[in-house]
Design a protein around this motif. Sequence first.
Motif, short mmCIF file in Angstrom:
data_model
loop_
_atom_site.label_atom_id
_atom_site.label_comp_id
_atom_site.label_asym_id
_atom_site.label_seq_id
_atom_site.Cartn_x
_atom_site.Cartn_y
_atom_site.Cartn_z
N CYS A 1 106.35 -36.89 -64.28
CA CYS A 1 106.30 -35.76 -65.52
C CYS A 1 105.36 -34.63 -64.79
CB CYS A 1 105.85 -36.37 -66.74
SG CYS A 1 106.96 -37.26 -67.58
N ASP B 1 106.67 -39.09 -71.59
CA ASP B 1 105.32 -38.96 -71.84
C ASP B 1 104.60 -37.77 -71.44
OD1 ASP B 1 104.94 -39.44 -69.04
OD2 ASP B 1 104.12 -41.36 -69.25
N GLY B 2 105.16 -36.94 -70.43
CA GLY B 2 104.42 -35.91 -69.87
C GLY B 2 103.23 -35.96 -69.19
N THR B 3 102.90 -37.27 -68.72
CA THR B 3 101.59 -37.31 -68.18
C THR B 3 101.70 -38.11 -66.91
OG1 THR B 3 101.24 -39.28 -69.47
CG2 THR B 3 100.03 -37.28 -70.45
N CYS B 4 102.79 -38.69 -66.66
CA CYS B 4 102.93 -39.68 -65.54
C CYS B 4 103.14 -38.72 -64.23
CB CYS B 4 104.14 -40.65 -65.77
SG CYS B 4 105.70 -40.07 -65.40
N CYS C 1 110.70 -39.98 -65.98
CA CYS C 1 109.69 -40.30 -66.53
C CYS C 1 109.43 -42.00 -66.20
CB CYS C 1 109.47 -39.96 -67.74
SG CYS C 1 107.91 -40.49 -68.73
N ARG C 2 108.19 -42.27 -65.84
CA ARG C 2 107.91 -43.77 -65.55
C ARG C 2 107.90 -44.50 -67.18
NH1 ARG C 2 106.03 -45.44 -60.40
NH2 ARG C 2 106.78 -43.71 -59.12
ZN LIG Z 1 106.28 -39.37 -67.65
#
Ligand SMILES: [Zn+2]
Length: 344
Positions: free
Chosen positions: A107, A101-104, A115-116
């Motif tokens: 990441c 996701d690039g946001t957890c 990544c979660r």
């Molecule tokens: Zn992530």
Amino acid sequence: MTTATVAAAVMKVAQVPRAGADFQVVEREVPEPGAGHVRIRVRACGVCHSDVLTKEGVWPGIEFPRVPGHEVAGVIDELGAGVSQWIKGQRVGVGWHGGHDGTCRECRRGDFRNCRNRQITGISYDGGYQQYMVAPVEALVAIPESLTDAEAAPLLDAGITTFAALRESGASPGDLVAVQGIGGLGHLGIQFANKSGYRVAAIGRGSENGALTKKLGANVYIDSTAVNAAEALQELGGARVILATAPSSKAMSQLFDGLGPNGQLIVVGAAFDPMEVTPAQLINGSRTIQGWAAGTPADTEDTLRFAELTGVRPMIETYPFEKAAEAYARMLSGKAQFRCVLTM
Ligand SMILES: [Zn+2]
């Protein structure tokens, strides 16, 4: 005004209709890639033991019908909105790492592998047992020209998993590295270990694979049905790393005492029953057990480059993808030499 009916393009897929059911080859509409995704015309897909997770519905939350396959090699056929760094006609692959996701928190720390909200190809969305698949750009791996599709496919999971597990293990050239299990992962692990400069002990069941493992780069072959493999490793000084590829908790447990001081048992063969190792075994020699899963697409590109530079190649049996059920049964039998690959 006349209305023309445009027939949607159709393709064939080999799907699992529900958990535990047999494969079905059915027609579906060719999917359109959404924003940030590409459509891939699949040309080859490896059959991995982890496809059991899809076939038997073992993965929590998996939805059906589902198309398995996370060793996908093909050509980009269509770009979704906003895709700028990949082009139509480019050769690409998709492995186990199906997206992040690039946001957890992981990441944001650059640990995309963990990544979660990671997606797993062929589990979170349809994988490579089909003629066309859609994948997010963050899952794409560029395939070098020197590798064929069928050669590249097994490197996208079996290859990256064994390569990255060894690369990150901390073992140095000259160290004793044991590879347990002579199968889809193990036959690549032996080659990567050899080309990384380790002293390689291959551990298999029976004598029939001994000569072949030497050709793949093993210095020693240990037949675990004939000798105590842990003792055999201790006679060689004790392993710095044991890469456990065969999904047998019992075999892994029995091998643990083959580790030398600070030795590490790296588990990549996914079994579901408990391993048995006592705290005293861990404390004696400060030894550890670590699990490992695949790697990011960037790690996979390192794997492909390393294979290109050193000549590491999978040994494969190819099947037309409509025979997915036959290839899957062959994989489960443990008799494949060594990776079954579906070709489209
Ligand atoms: Zn992530």
